[in-house]
Design a protein around this motif. Structure first.
Motif, PDB file in Angstrom:
ATOM      1  N   LYS A  53      27.865  -1.070 -14.221  1.00 45.07           N
ATOM      2  CA  LYS A  53      28.866  -0.353 -13.434  1.00 45.07           C
ATOM      3  C   LYS A  53      28.404  -0.232 -11.985  1.00 45.07           C
ATOM      4  CE  LYS A  53      30.159   1.768 -17.700  1.00 45.07           C
ATOM      5  NZ  LYS A  53      30.073   2.915 -18.598  1.00 45.07           N
ATOM      6  N   ASN A 105      31.725   5.808 -22.116  1.00 43.26           N
ATOM      7  CA  ASN A 105      31.568   4.352 -22.122  1.00 43.26           C
ATOM      8  C   ASN A 105      32.834   3.677 -22.628  1.00 43.26           C
ATOM      9  OD1 ASN A 105      29.014   4.411 -21.111  1.00 43.26           O
ATOM     10  ND2 ASN A 105      27.981   3.980 -23.068  1.00 43.26           N
ATOM     11  N   GLY A 127      23.188   6.498 -20.294  1.00 46.35           N
ATOM     12  CA  GLY A 127      24.012   7.014 -21.394  1.00 46.35           C
ATOM     13  C   GLY A 127      23.525   6.554 -22.764  1.00 46.35           C
ATOM     14  N   ASN A 165      28.774  10.714 -24.094  1.00 44.90           N
ATOM     15  CA  ASN A 165      28.354   9.480 -23.422  1.00 44.90           C
ATOM     16  C   ASN A 165      29.065   8.268 -24.004  1.00 44.90           C
ATOM     17  OD1 ASN A 165      26.568  10.331 -21.409  1.00 44.90           O
ATOM     18  ND2 ASN A 165      24.869  10.512 -22.862  1.00 44.90           N
TER      19      ASN A 165
HETATM   20 MG    MG Z   1      27.499   5.317 -19.937  1.00 50.40          MG
END
Ligand code: MG
Ligand code: ADP
Length: 733
Positions: free
Chosen positions: A546, A487, A555, A483
């Motif tokens: 996002k 990112n 995440g 995760n």
């Molecule tokens: Mg993420």
């Protein structure tokens, strides 16, 4: 005077010479050469003795003595050859009976005999330990006496002085008040010395004015408390006291100028010893003893006053310092008490504020979460309701009904997906804490990470501590690293560096972590970073910046969850343009990690098999594809059930991985359709939330289920197992 030195006397020594030279013929003893042998012998015994001795001869008590005896006589005028009774006339009353006894043939021994004598022009109390013993002639008649004596005055005075100081010390000990100390001192001293007044005074800063603050006065004597000028007591007083010398006045009328004496007389004083107290070069205080009649002060009195003044003032200073200290210790205590109360109050307010803040943050998060869900549900409900509405109105138009029904189903599918996510989030993920080597876990992920990051991002692993053992869920931790890597990749669209490091961190004071050693996993990127408002909320579940379909906002909350479940924490630093650093602290464990299961190593055995991944979640899909490629498979992907069926047709993979919950066709439906066409196709269900029972009910008891999230090793093992089953040998048409 004889020309010849008497042979029975030594030639050396003052008294031997004096005796030899004395005009004895003018005395009852007659010329020395004619003395009876006994007298000569008795006298001959004395000169060389260190003990004070005197021979008292004949009824006239003619006195002869040695050198050691001279200090006892002091300044008495010409004692040699004079009658003993004359020499000691002032004390003869006391001494005569003892001398008489000796002449009557009885020796007397007395210790510390007190007697007032005058040997320095004034009477003084002296003490003697002595023996008067008879001197007998051949016929046994007493013809003289021998006086062997030691003076014990000094010892007696010292004892007396010590006894008094001891009494004084015991009286004022524990006294906490300066005036009370001085009152006790003056009264005791006055009693001891038989005074009419005993006073103490503090000097003014000018060293002239003084205040008699306390005074003991005998009955009939006036109190002399008050303020005075030293100058009024005469130049002698000023001179001596300022020089630190005591002022001794035995009779002020006789010794001082009339106007100076008048100052004393006005307050009823004839005799005085005034003792100065000098501190830091200044006349600071006075202590004085007085008598209303003239009095010849003794050395003892002077010395005692000096002692008492020093001691009692030292004590008073200590008492005053203590009192000051007590006032300061009291003030401090009060300050302390209020300070504590203030701190407690502040702390309480600090805690209340914090609790309120946490509560409001929680409410805000819940509000945001609920708002987000409501918004999503509203949208998909609008689509479902709209579609049903349209179907209702266009019931006759089969083609349109089919299209509206499809749209409605798709919307409902999104609802299913959302529910699934919520369930996944709300349900406590089953996690299994096991000891493992952090660095080994990270090294094992290298290939997966490289593929995830792509060619634009340089991956640097710095695994300094190979032996870091932590207690955690390996699957969850791998997912967390993944995760974070995703990112980082998203934050570096133009490429950059990703640095992953493991090390030891020693925590001493920390609001969250207990003191101790922790494994520190650092993931740092050189990406776009975050503004403070994003950083503040990045860990919130469902918070994402996002676009739709790109981020789930789960995440970092997963990262947070695993760090805390393992007893550690996660911290993040980020600034726009300066990249992001995430630090995960995990407690170290002493437990021994198990060896990796052997079958995990068999993963590569799957060889070149091709696998189709059908998942509507782009993140999961991408992760699966990357993982499969890492394991050496070739992978294709499809974003929906329908697309999956088309891909099966086109690519004829050796195995298909199906997401269970998908908007258009569920994984179960895709499986049912695929089985009809390719009965031997191995199917692996990837499921994060759905019950095994549900899958089995639609896909059979032999359904192979890969639980999301999973470790790459698990993935490899499950696929190898599915491919290895003879009955599931891929049918290729
Ligand atoms: Mg993420
Ligand atoms: P998602 O990635 O699905 O958005 P996350 O919980 O992983 O959800 O991250 C939440 C948000 O935190 C991201 O949308 C992004 O704005 C920000 N963020 C997380 N990691 C980074 C990073 N390495 N660099 C910049 N922003 C980040």
């Amino acid at each position: 005077m004889t020309a010849e030195h008497p042979s029975f006397l030594p030639r050396e020594g003052a008294m031997a010479s004096a005796i030899a030279a004395h005009a004895w013929s003018r005395t009852p003893l007659g010329p020395i050469e004619a003395w009876p042998e006994l007298l000569k012998t008795a006298v001959a015994l004395m000169p060389e003795s260190r003990f004070p001795q005197a021979v008292i001869w004949g009824p006239e008590l003619v006195t002869l003595y040695n050198d050691a005896f001279r200090p006892i006589l002091g300044a008495k005028p010409a004692p040699l050859g004079r009658p003993f009774s004359e020499i000691w006339s002032e004390a003869w009353q006391d001494v005569a009976p003892i001398a008489a006894a000796a002449f009557e043939g009885r020796a007397t021994y007395i210790e510390n005999f007190p007697v007032f004598i005058d040997r320095h022009g004034r009477p003084e109390l002296a003490h003697f330990t002595f023996c008067y013993s008879p001197i007998r002639d051949a016929q046994g008649r007493v013809v003289g006496m021998l006086d062997t004596v030691t003076e014990t005055t000094a010892t007696m005075l010292a004892t007396r002085r010590l006894a008094f100081l001891d009494l004084l010390g015991r009286t004022i000990a524990g006294e906490r008040d300066a005036d009370a100390v001085m009152a006790a001192t003056t009264s005791l001293l006055a009693g001891h010395l038989g005074l009419s007044n005993c006073a103490y005074a503090d000097m003014d800063a000018d060293q002239d004015g003084f205040t008699i603050r306390g005074n003991w006065a005998a009955e009939g004597s006036p109190s002399i408390v008050g303020h005075y000028s030293l100058a009024d007591f005469g130049t002698l007083a000023v001179r001596r006291l300022r020089a630190g010398e005591p002022l001794v006045v035995n009779d002020n009328l006789a010794e001082l100028a009339p106007h100076e004496a008048a100052t004393f007389q006005n307050i009823g004083i004839a005799a005085t010893i005034c003792m100065p107290l000098i501190r830091e070069g200044r006349l600071t205080a006075l202590m004085a003893i007085h008598d209303k009649v003239p009095r010849l002060w003794s050395d003892y009195e002077l010395a005692l006053l000096r002692d008492v003044t020093e001691r009692s003032w030292a004590y008073v200073e200590r008492v005053r310092a203590d009192a000051d200290l007590r006032r300061v210790a009291a003030a401090l205590e009060e300050l302390n008490a209020t300070l504590e109360a203030r701190v407690a109050e502040r702390t309480r307010q600090l805690e209340e504020t914090e609790a309120a803040l946490r509560q409001s943050q929680k409410m805000e998060a819940i509000g945001q979460l609920t708002g987000g869900i409501a918004h999503d549900f509203n949208n998909l409900l609008a689509a479902v309701v709209g579609s049903l509405d349209l179907i209702l109105h266009r019931a006759g138009d089969a083609e349109r009904v089919r299209r509206h029904a499809e749209a409605g189903l798709a919307a409902a599918g999104r609802g299913t997906k959302l529910t699934a996510q919520l369930l996944a989030f709300s349900r406590k993920q089953k996690i299994e804490l096991k000891p493992l080597f952090l660095s080994a876990l990270l090294r094992g992920m290298t290939e997966l990470l490289r593929r995830t990051l792509g060619p634009m991002i340089r991956l640097r692993l710095e695994l300094r501590e190979p032996d870091l053992r932590i207690l955690t869920d390996a699957t969850q931790l791998e997912l967390a690293v993944l995760n974070l890597a995703i990112n980082a990749r998203d934050a570096m669209p133009e490429g950059g560096d990703l640095h992953i490091a493991s090390s030891v961190a020693r925590i001493e004071r920390d609001g969250v972590l207990r003191p101790g050693s922790y494994a520190l996993l650092t993931v740092a990127d050189t990406g776009e970073g975050m503004p403070p408002e994003v950083l503040a909320r990045a860990f919130d579940p469902f918070f994402t910046t996002k676009g739709v379909g790109k981020g789930t906002g789960l995440g970092l909350s997963q990262v947070y969850g695993i760090a805390h479940q393992a007893g550690g924490t996660v911290r993040m630093e980020s600034r726009p343009g300066a990249g992001t650093t995430v630090r995960i602290y995990l407690p170290l464990t002493a437990l021994e990690p198990e060896a990796e299961p052997a079958e995990r190593k068999a993963e590569a055995r799957a060889g070149k098999a091709s696998i189709l991944v059908v998942d509507d979640d782009a993140d999961v899909r991408e992760m699966l594809v990357t993982a499969l490629e890492t394991l050496g498979f070739s992978a294709t992907e499809a974003g929906s059930g329908t697309a999956g069926l088309a891909a099966l047709e086109a690519a004829r993979p050796d195995l298909v991985i199906l997401d269970y919950a998908m908007p258009d066709l569920t994984g179960a439906e895709v499986a049912r359709l695929a089985r009809k066409r390719w009965p031997a196709l191995p199917i692996v269900f990837a499921s994060g939330y759905a019950d095994t029972a549900t899958i089995e009910s639609v896909a059979g008891t032999d359904a192979i289920v890969l639980r999301k999230p999973f470790r790459i090793g698990d993935l490899g093992a499950v696929i190898a197992g599915a491919l290895g089953r003879p009955e599931l040998e891929p049918g290729r048409g």
